[in-house]
Design a protein around this motif. Structure first.
Motif: not given
Length: 1360
Positions: A167-184
């Motif tokens: 609700f806070y971080v992913m809405p500020q990222l584009d969809s590709v970067r939001a997917l990438m951050i899932c591996n962190g």
């Protein structure tokens, strides 16, 4: 030369073969190759299962990969629409050259917000219902407050982190970067993963270096993007990533680490389900509050506009990117949010279910690890492609999805510059570090069909991070399981003395025999010979092919037969009571062993005569089977030891578990516990037919579930005639529905003694073996203990908290009664004992529920319902027949009542006053009459269905029952033929559910066995004429030691220790029971009183039930329910008043129909649902045990692949190399030149009828050649494997490299054997004393070619 001279020359020539039959008597009758009985079922299944498993590999791979990708993309799509005050490019087909943007209204954003909350809540709701089911149907111990606190802390922190990320971080990222951050999200596991290797080796140093790099890679996810971003949300990215990673700390914590002591709190893995009952709602509320609070609007507005949010809304479309002035509006699709939500929820659920399925059936590497590892890169690649396509053309997806839906992303027209500017180059490090942290998924060590608790740490999954959650939630190795169970704490002695051989399953067959026919014995002996062959193949594969390493299904094997009443004790036929003659049944067993080997192998086998040994209980015969396993027949003398089946079971329990395990000298208690845990007693009847695969499936269940005390298979009755046809269908629906339901919602209450596997440690529990030795002293004991010994033994096991399971894939075939009288007598013994044992279980329900985690109060209620249905069965069937006669023959209800009451009353009176043979005659006559009535009833039901329609109450109930049974047969395709026998079952319902129950209750005072009983000869049948002197005319039978069948047998002797054990056991528990006439009369009188009491109660209960329902039936005009389905409308015209009346008439549901619908309908629904759960488990079990033959290109196969291929085929190779050559097979040593020599000058005519004369060549060849002795399977294997000829393995697909490697191992084995023989020659000159160490299983003799350094030479082995 004349004919006479030819005949003389032939006679002289044939004298060379005086030990062989003459040529005219050399014709053979080899056994048929056609698979029958138990072999037929596995033959049909083999190929089908391999094809099905191959398809399963691909299907599961595609489903897991596809659903994981769809779940992530749908999640990103929901996050993209959730953002407030965000503008997105939109497609306008009227002006594709201009740029248009849109901003979603508040209501639409609220809908996507609720969709995210519902997507998170779905797995939590599923967790709640799973916890509710386990806590309801299982006895789960309450967790400690410390355990509750730990679970709450880590789960709540995980929920907070996930809510902040979504609700806070992913809405500020584009969809590709939001997917990438899932591996962190692997930071905490990466730190805990460091401490795995304890010894300093090259491998440990390498793992440490890679582990440190993985930590650094995960740390980069916390700092790299925040360092180059001005967004406050991105600056906070470290907090949610660390909090999310805390959920999987337990999986990466070992007992040797600093946090290892915390794992002690989680010893009861199921106790946490009670915590999840209230934790799941708390997590949903917490996640929802954080989401609603971070979105920006007042929380009350989300609830006030909830219904409006799911409706269609107007979207304002602007020109350009500034969104200054709206041009037009666009309506949203109200169902779009629901479709995306359902797609995300269903894809996440399917991904988890198929992932668990892949782990259970042992296809984890290809169909679990690979797709989940590829899910992240695949999702990112697809998201990049979608964003790029939408960025270049806003109308690219105009025809597929609404124009206002899209993923968010920066411009990726120049991919390389975008990767550098957005720091996307760091993502591969995150992904590689995740692969390293979750590397354990590539080396699964779980058992086949392991429970969910043994596969995953936490229940269910996280729908937003489905691939990361499943891989990090997958249990790493058995260290955690060992730390959870803490079995080592049970004994102060350390486990260092436990050997690997102690953990090898010890399979001990325990068969009870009495008066079996030769045909029945042959089925049993063939099964034992097949089991001996299978075990020998695994042993040869272990010793010669796998380098001493056993396969996963290796076991050691021994057969014990306990023969009741094995001797002729008649003084007129027995000259010496200390050496009584064997009876005809034992002789049948002796002469049937070689016949059984001939039937299995297709060649005459010379079995070494058994070693005969006198014992305190009678005698013992010990055979060495072709595979060198032992088969021991314990011949019981009923004058020396107590006879009947229960006491034979007591005999082998105390001998095999008490004497053999508990009396081991120099073995610690901990080691004895491990041996007992891996000792399995296969209880069999003397007529059973099964395959080794059926036993292996039961062993697999035992290895997978520690608390499993007993497991039974699917029993198939065999025989001829209508009574067998009835039993085929009865056994089918009993297993399809009843046993499957017991297995799913609780425990199986009866593991039949004809084919069941018992764990040794379960039988050694308190109040099991000891309680089982109780001598019947009360009338009820004779019914419960002696008549239903198998069910009583299972009742004792269940009371100690152990499970009893049913494996539908483990097929066994047993002979069933073929005559009406024999069937009734068998059920006369079964019915009272079943009722008595279930009543015993229900009376101790509180204690059973408390002790047994698999039995719950609802399950007890289910069994109570079945018990009520059983007791009221005769009354229910009586009322059903009354109603059927009324409906079919249109008689009055009183007439129908009398027509049914008179024969039932006559039968009850016959059971009271007449002997059993007259009772059975009357039952047979009444049953025949009822069969004719049921035929008429069936026709009447069909006519009634045509008249009233299929939706009438009676029609609908009949169709539902029929469809349930039909579907049950369809989902059991191997047994679908049993449905044909359903007609016999239907017409005999009155006989089997009314007359049989009456007969059983009124004859419960008869505690005789009822089947296979032989009438005792009277004195006037001795064969002596009146007046002859008895002593002079009598011919005594030879004693069993001197019997002609055992004349070549060696005479053995048991040890003094064992002899003392048997004497003490007989004195303590098995002393023969000799009752005086007064005592027998007292027992008979007490049994009659018990019978009278139960019969009176039984008749009164059913009479009251019939009376109440019958009186209600008489008043059905007033006491009925209107059936709401399919009413009929009528129009009538009244001439008097000139009015038209329109009214609706409903069908009536009478009292009998209401009882059937409410009571039996509920039971059928429960059983129908449980059947599907059990079917899925059975398919999983079959797929887990099915091995595929992989086909690899010779250029791609490596040495490791070749070695793995050899190990995978080692057992099949050994099985082929040890198997004897059948008479009708081509000789491996013969050539076609031999046939030409036999033909001589007739070689010119060999092309005419050569095929037909091939048998004649075989007969001559077998006569002229020295026959090969194939009676020793290890010798057969060693002759072929260590020989000079090329190996011939049929139907085994192996690469050329694997065959070359196998031949190299043969050469090495031959070289080692040569060197060993040379060393043994030197040892013979300087003998070294033999010292035996460790626990030695005496189940088989050692192979000749495997020579140990501890022995003096090869001659020592050969002499044995």
């Amino acid at each position: 030369m004349d004919t006479a001279e030819l005949g003389d020359d032939s006679f002289i020539k044939n004298r060379k073969f005086k030990d062989k039959p003459p040529l005219w008597d050399t014709f053979q009758d080899p056994p048929s190759r056609r698979a029958t009985g138990s072999a037929a079922s596995w033959t049909k299944l083999g190929c089908l299962l391999k094809v099905f498993k191959l398809l399963t590999y691909g299907l599961v791979f595609l489903v897991i990969l596809g659903t994981a990708v769809v779940s992530k993309l749908c999640f990103l799509l929901m996050v993209a629409q959730f953002r407030s005050n965000a503008t997105v490019k939109i497609c306008n087909t009227l002006d594709e050259n201009s740029l248009f943007t849109r901003a979603l209204p508040k209501e639409e954003q609220c809908a996507w917000l609720w969709a995210l909350i519902f997507a998170f809540s779905t797995p939590e709701v599923l967790t709640f219902f799973r916890a509710l089911r386990i806590c309801t149907f299982k006895d789960v111990k309450s967790p400690t407050w410390t355990e509750v606190a730990l679970v709450l802390i880590f789960e709540i922190l995980h929920t907070i982190g996930l809510a902040l990320l979504v609700f806070y971080v992913m809405p500020q990222l584009d969809s590709v970067r939001a997917l990438m951050i899932c591996n962190g999200v692997c930071f905490i596991p990466s730190i805990l993963n460091i401490g795995w290797e304890s010894n300093i080796t090259r491998r440990s140093i390498f793992n440490l270096v890679i582990g440190v790099l993985a930590i650094m890679a995960q740390m980069s996810a916390l700092v790299v993007w925040p360092a180059f971003s001005s967004s406050s949300a991105v600056h906070l990215i470290a907090l949610p990533l660390v909090l999310i990673s805390m959920r999987w700390w337990e999986n990466y914590t070992t007992s040797s680490s600093a946090l290892g002591h915390i794992l002690k709190i989680f010893q009861r893995s199921r106790s946490r389900y009670q915590t999840y009952l209230y934790l799941s709602p708390v997590k949903i509320i917490l996640f929802s509050l954080i989401g609603l609070g971070l979105h920006g609007y007042p929380i009350t507005e989300y609830f006030s506009t909830f219904m409006k949010a799911w409706q269609s809304h107007e979207i304002l479309v602007y020109s350009g990117e500034l969104a200054d002035k709206s041009l037009f509006t666009l309506s949203t699709n109200a169902n779009t949010v629901i479709y995306v939500l359902l797609l995300q929820v269903c894809s996440s659920y399917l991904c988890y279910v198929f992932a668990k399925f892949a782990c259970k059936i042992k296809i984890q590497e290809f169909s679990f690890s690979l797709p989940l590892s590829l899910a992240g890169p695949t999702s990112i690649a697809i998201a990049l492609w979608l964003v790029w396509l939408r960025d270049t053309n806003e109308c690219a997806f105009h025809r597929f999805i609404p124009d206002y839906l899209s993923l968010t992303g920066n411009s990726y027209n120049d991919l390389l510059s975008a990767i550098i500017e957005n720091r996307l180059w760091i993502w591969p490090l995150w992904w590689l570090s995740q692969l390293w942290i979750t590397r354990h998924i590539w080396g699964p060590r779980n058992e086949k069909n392991a429970p969910t608790e043994k596969l995953f740490i936490c229940p269910w999954y996280c729908g937003f991070l489905v691939d990361q959650c499943i891989t990090m939630n997958r249990r790493i190795i058995d260290l955690n399981e060992e730390c959870l169970t803490r079995k080592d704490e049970l004994s102060p002695v350390t486990a260092t003395d436990i050997l690997e051989s102690d953990k090898i399953p010890q399979l001990i067959v325990c068969a009870t025999m009495w008066h079996e026919t030769q045909e029945e014995m042959m089925e049993f002996l063939k099964s034992i010979v097949r089991l001996d062959e299978d075990q020998c193949a695994r042993r040869m594969a272990k010793l010669h092919i796998n380098g001493g390493k056993s396969d996963n299904e290796y076991y050691e094997f021994e057969t014990n037969i306990f023969f009741d009443d094995a001797f002729v004790l008649d003084e007129k036929l027995c000259e010496n009571p200390r050496n009584p003659p064997m009876n005809e049944y034992v002789k049948t067993l002796v002469i049937s062993i070689e016949k059984a080997c001939f039937e299995v192998y297709g060649v005459n086998m010379k079995i070494k005569p058994p070693v005969k040994t006198e014992t305190p209980y009678g005698g013992r015969l010990v055979w060495t089977l072709p595979g060198r396993s032992k088969m021991i027949a314990h011949l019981k003398n009923k004058d020396k030891i107590r006879h009947k089946k229960r006491w034979s079971q007591v005999m082998y329990m105390y001998y095999l578990l008490g004497f053999r395990i508990m009396e081991l000298e120099g073995v610690s208690a901990r080691r004895k516990a491990v041996i007992a845990e891996n000792t399995f007693l296969l209880a069999l009847d003397g007529d059973i037919d099964f395959q080794p695969q059926a036993v292996q499936l039961l062993i697999d269940r035992m290895k997978a579930i520690d608390e499993l005390g007993a497991a039974c298979g699917r029993i198939h009755p065999v025989g001829r005639g209508p009574m067998v046809w009835y039993q085929i269908f009865e056994y089918a629906i009993g297993h399809w529905l009843q046993k499957a339901t017991e297995h799913v919602i609780g425990c199986v209450l009866c593991s039949p003694g004809c084919f069941s596997l018992f764990r040794g440690s379960a039988l050694m529990e308190n109040s099991v073996m000891k309680k089982y030795t109780t001598v019947s002293s009360e009338p009820m004991h004779y019914v419960q203990y002696d008549q239903g010994e198998d069910r009583w033994l299972c009742t004792l096991i269940l009371k100690q908290g152990l499970r009893v399971e049913y494996s539908a894939a483990s097929d066994a075939y047993t002979h069933s009664p073929e005559m009406f009288n024999e069937f009734y007598n068998q059920r006369r013994r079964w019915v009272p004992s079943t009722i008595a044992n279930i009543f015993d279980l229900l009376s101790d329900a509180d204690m059973v529920v408390k002790n047994n985690s698999s039995i719950s109060t609802p399950y007890i209620a289910y069994q109570a319902m079945l018990m009520v249905g059983t007791i009221l069965g005769p009354g229910t069937i009586f009322l059903m027949m009354v109603g059927a006669l009324v409906a079919v023959f249109s008689t009055s209800i009183w007439s129908s009542f009398l027509w049914n009451f008179i024969p039932v009353l006559c039968f009850i009176l016959s059971c009271v006053y007449l002997k059993q043979k007259f009772q059975l005659l009357i039952a047979f006559v009444i049953s025949s009459m009822y069969c004719l009535v049921m035929m008429a009833v069936l026709i009447g039901i069909i006519i009634q269905m045509i008249d009233d329609g299929p939706l009438a109450p009676a029609s609908l109930f009949f169709l539902l029952v029929f469809m349930q049974i039909f579907i049950a047969g369809v989902v059991h395709p191997q047994e679908v033929g049993a449905l044909i026998c359903g007609f016999i079952y239907y017409i005999t319902i009155p006989s089997m559910y009314m007359l049989l129950l009456i007969y059983s209750v009124f004859n419960m005072n008869d505690v005789s066995w009822g089947t296979r009983e032989v009438a005792v000869k009277k004195d006037d049948e001795s064969g002596l004429a009146p007046g002859d002197d008895a002593e002079e005319g009598r011919e005594y039978l030879p004693g069993w030691v001197n019997d002609p069948l055992l004349v070549d047998s060696e005479l053995g002797e048991i040890s003094l220790k064992e002899k003392r054990f048997w004497k003490d056991l007989i004195k303590q528990y098995l002393r023969p029971l000799f009752h005086t006439k007064d005592k027998k009369a007292e027992i008979a009188e007490s049994l009659r009183e018990l019978r009278n009491m139960f019969a009176f109660a039984f008749i009164m209960i059913n009479s009251i039930f019939v009376l109440i329902v019958f009186l209600l039936q008489l008043k059905k005009d007033y006491l009925h329910l209107e059936w709401p389905i399919d009413p009929k409308d009528y129009i009538t015209y009244d001439d008097t008043n000139s009015q038209i009346y329109i009214y609706r008439q409903h069908k009536e549901l009478d009292p009998i129909g209401l009882c059937f619908v409410l009571f039996f309908g509920l039971i059928l629904v429960i059983q129908f649902i449980a059947m599907f759960f059990h079917r899925f488990a059975t398919i999983s079990q079959l797929l887990a045990t099915t091995q595929l033959d992989w086909f690899r290109a010779p250029s791609t196969i490596t040495d490791e692949d070749a070695a793995q291929e050899i190990r995978g085929n080692a057992v099949n190779i050994a099985r082929q190399l040890q198997r004897p050559k059948r008479f009708d097979e081509d000789d491996e040593d013969s050539s076609f030149d031999d046939e030409q020599e036999l033909n001589g000058e007739e070689n010119g005519d060999k092309n005419n009828g050569m095929t037909r004369r091939h048998t004649i060549f075989k007969l001559h060849e077998s006569r002229n050649k020295t026959p090969t002795d194939y009676s020793d399977l290890p010798r057969n294997f060693e002759r072929r494997f260590l020989g000079e000829d090329e190996l011939r393995v049929k139907h085994i697909s192996m690469s050329r490299k694997s065959l070359m490697m196998l031949n190299e191992s043969r050469c090495l084995a031959k070289h080692r054997l040569t060197e060993q023989l040379k060393r043994n020659t030197d040892f013979n000159k300087n003998p070294v004393p033999f010292i035996q160490t460790g626990y030695v299983n005496a189940a088989f003799e050692p192979p000749i070619a495997i020579i140990s350094n501890n022995f003096n030479g090869a001659s020592d082995w050969q002499s044995s």
